[in-house]
Enzyme design. Structure first.
Site, PDB file in Angstrom:
ATOM      1  N   HIS A 202      41.954  41.569  28.136  1.00 14.98           N
ATOM      2  CA  HIS A 202      40.809  42.021  28.264  1.00 14.98           C
ATOM      3  C   HIS A 202      40.036  42.006  27.473  1.00 14.98           C
ATOM      4  O   HIS A 202      38.971  42.526  27.404  1.00 14.98           O
ATOM      5  CB  HIS A 202      40.828  42.411  29.947  1.00 14.98           C
ATOM      6  CG  HIS A 202      40.475  43.788  29.964  1.00 14.98           C
ATOM      7  ND1 HIS A 202      42.084  44.406  30.092  1.00 14.98           N
ATOM      8  CD2 HIS A 202      40.113  44.435  29.833  1.00 14.98           C
ATOM      9  CE1 HIS A 202      41.322  45.615  29.894  1.00 14.98           C
ATOM     10  NE2 HIS A 202      40.262  45.989  30.218  1.00 14.98           N
TER      11      HIS A 202
HETATM   12  C1  UD1 Z   1      34.549  46.369  31.371  1.00 16.39           C
HETATM   13  C2  UD1 Z   1      35.112  47.597  30.640  1.00 16.39           C
HETATM   14  C3  UD1 Z   1      36.471  48.334  29.947  1.00 16.39           C
HETATM   15  C4  UD1 Z   1      37.165  47.784  31.162  1.00 16.39           C
HETATM   16  C5  UD1 Z   1      37.472  45.872  32.140  1.00 16.39           C
HETATM   17  C6  UD1 Z   1      38.146  46.998  33.228  1.00 16.39           C
HETATM   18  C7  UD1 Z   1      33.245  48.094  29.115  1.00 16.39           C
HETATM   19  C8  UD1 Z   1      32.502  47.843  28.148  1.00 16.39           C
HETATM   20  N1  UD1 Z   1      35.012  47.443  29.357  1.00 16.39           N
HETATM   21  O1  UD1 Z   1      35.525  45.114  30.111  1.00 16.39           O
HETATM   22  O2  UD1 Z   1      36.347  49.352  29.727  1.00 16.39           O
HETATM   23  O3  UD1 Z   1      38.654  48.142  30.990  1.00 16.39           O
HETATM   24  O4  UD1 Z   1      35.673  46.700  32.644  1.00 16.39           O
HETATM   25  O5  UD1 Z   1      37.981  45.455  33.801  1.00 16.39           O
HETATM   26  O6  UD1 Z   1      32.934  48.418  30.569  1.00 16.39           O
HETATM   27  N2  UD1 Z   1      33.003  39.153  34.124  1.00 16.39           N
HETATM   28  C9  UD1 Z   1      32.569  37.828  34.841  1.00 16.39           C
HETATM   29  N3  UD1 Z   1      33.018  38.453  36.605  1.00 16.39           N
HETATM   30  C10 UD1 Z   1      33.484  39.869  37.316  1.00 16.39           C
HETATM   31  C11 UD1 Z   1      32.971  40.671  35.694  1.00 16.39           C
HETATM   32  C12 UD1 Z   1      33.494  39.897  34.274  1.00 16.39           C
HETATM   33  O7  UD1 Z   1      32.968  36.484  35.490  1.00 16.39           O
HETATM   34  O8  UD1 Z   1      33.727  40.533  38.275  1.00 16.39           O
HETATM   35  C13 UD1 Z   1      33.123  38.300  32.498  1.00 16.39           C
HETATM   36  C14 UD1 Z   1      31.132  37.752  32.011  1.00 16.39           C
HETATM   37  O9  UD1 Z   1      31.525  36.684  31.772  1.00 16.39           O
HETATM   38  C15 UD1 Z   1      31.132  39.328  31.499  1.00 16.39           C
HETATM   39  C16 UD1 Z   1      32.887  39.771  30.696  1.00 16.39           C
HETATM   40  O10 UD1 Z   1      33.547  39.303  32.313  1.00 16.39           O
HETATM   41  O11 UD1 Z   1      30.515  38.465  30.128  1.00 16.39           O
HETATM   42  C17 UD1 Z   1      32.366  41.171  30.230  1.00 16.39           C
HETATM   43  O12 UD1 Z   1      32.988  41.538  31.138  1.00 16.39           O
HETATM   44  P1  UD1 Z   1      32.128  43.313  31.441  1.00 16.39           P
HETATM   45  O13 UD1 Z   1      32.539  43.949  32.661  1.00 16.39           O
HETATM   46  O14 UD1 Z   1      31.216  43.988  30.598  1.00 16.39           O
HETATM   47  O15 UD1 Z   1      33.415  43.875  30.670  1.00 16.39           O
HETATM   48  P2  UD1 Z   1      34.920  43.742  30.429  1.00 16.39           P
HETATM   49  O16 UD1 Z   1      35.629  42.585  28.918  1.00 16.39           O
HETATM   50  O17 UD1 Z   1      35.527  43.279  32.070  1.00 16.39           O
END
Ligand code: UD1
Length: 351
Positions: A202
């Protein structure tokens, strides 16, 4: 009574918060009261809601529902809303976990209001400032009042950055507390998939690059088919869209697993392949080796102990690492405390 605001937002934080909330509820109900604020960074049920149910974490008093956005916008929305919550209450301090945008927003909002920040999982460093997590953890540590370091390496990192000894506390790792507590529950209640390898991806540098993803998955698929084994790949939402039109015979994708499913799957697995910091630790705590799909790790103790190898997205390194770890069983962990980190942390906060 000490009033604490706990800030969570992303999946690994719910898991860490469970250990702390349980100790508060069971051992300090008369001296600490805890409110939980969920930023809404993770919002899918598979990434959020079901962890509260499964781990019996108190329901958040506040849910900001910020959702996905670019880093600046996401962090700014959290910052503004957390500040409002802090200003309309009388908290004595806030707890933040790890290194996500939710961690940074909480730490910044509280420190500007002169509210003590207690950082759990402080002092971790990858020394790679291209990672948003590295920026978040450095900034959070530097505005924190107490730094709960999970390992001696984390303590040393903080010393190297000039923190005073009185602000650094070697607590051990709350994730070890959780594995010790929940592994028997998972074994008794979950049926794992029939797969010898557990894979997760991820990190932005892997999930956002088709080329890196393809290199990693092709190498793992080749290894698995040579050994006639299957790979289970629970897919983080961030990674899902990049996987379109990619198919690998030995890799079975699935929805993200719950915490108990993950522990049961680890028990069933022989090898873990991951770019997650949390999962490489959980693998180690469960006695399973891991191939780390990154060029560095914050958890160098696991590599030093021979239980994990760094392979980045390099097909040859991935194959060689998998071959050499395939039949090994890691030692029991010694560098992550005694499984009672949450009690140590709460005892200090209560006093
Ligand atoms: C975040 C943290 C990372 C952690 C990870 C755990 C930051 C910068 N990164 O990364 O350190 O290891 O969480 O999982 O804070 N999305 C969904 N549904 C959700 C959540 C995310 O669809 O419930 C998708 C969205 O398209 C979003 C993308 O995942 O834009 C990334 O989500 P985001 O929370 O920004 O970062 P993570 O990659 O999850």
């Amino acid at each position: 009574m000490k009033r604490i605001l706990t800030i969570v937002g992303a999946r690994p934080q719910f898991i860490k918060a469970a250990a702390i909330s349980h100790v508060i509820k069971e051992k300090y109900p008369d001296s600490i009261s805890e409110d939980i604020l969920h930023t809404g960074q993770h919002y899918d049920d598979s990434m959020s809601g079901r962890f509260f149910d499964e781990l019996d974490i108190p329901r958040p008093k506040y849910n900001l529902g910020v959702g996905s956005a670019p880093h600046g916008a996401q962090t700014a929305t959290m910052l503004k809303n957390i500040e409002e919550v802090i200003l309309s209450n009388t908290y004595d301090g806030i707890i933040v976990y790890g290194d996500t945008n939710s961690t940074l927003a909480g730490a910044l909002a509280a420190s500007k209001q002169h509210l003590p920040v207690y950082h759990i999982e402080a002092g971790l460093r990858s020394f790679n400032r291209n990672m948003p997590e590295e920026i978040n953890r450095i900034l959070t540590d530097h505005v924190s009042h107490l730094l709960f370091a999970p390992t001696q390496t984390a303590v040393q990192n903080l010393r190297n950055e000039g923190f005073t000894e009185s602000s650094i506390l070697l607590s051990g790792d709350v994730m070890l507390d959780n594995v010790r507590h929940y592994a028997p529950i998972a074994a008794a209640s979950q049926t794992p998939h029939d797969a010898d390898i557990l894979l997760t991806l991820h990190r932005n540098f892997n999930a956002d690059s088709k080329e890196r993803l393809n290199n990693i998955l092709s190498a793992i698929d080749a290894f698995a088919s040579e050994h006639h084994v299957h790979v289970l790949f629970p897919v983080h939402p961030r990674t899902r869209q990049m996987l379109e039109n990619m198919n690998f015979n030995s890799i079975q994708t699935t929805e993200p697993l719950s915490y108990l499913q993950t522990l049961a799957q680890l028990d069933r697995s022989r090898l873990v392949m991951t770019d997650s910091g949390g999962l490489q630790k959980e693998a180690y705590f469960c006695g399973k080796p891991s191939v780390i799909l990154r060029s560095e790790t914050e958890w160098k103790e696991i590599v030093d102990d021979g239980a994990a190898l760094l392979a980045d997205a390099d097909p040859l390194r991935i194959r060689n690492a998998a071959e050499s770890l395939w039949k090994t069983t890691p030692n029991a962990p010694t560098a992550f405390g005694d499984g009672h980190a949450a009690e140590k942390i709460i005892k200090i906060l209560a006093s």
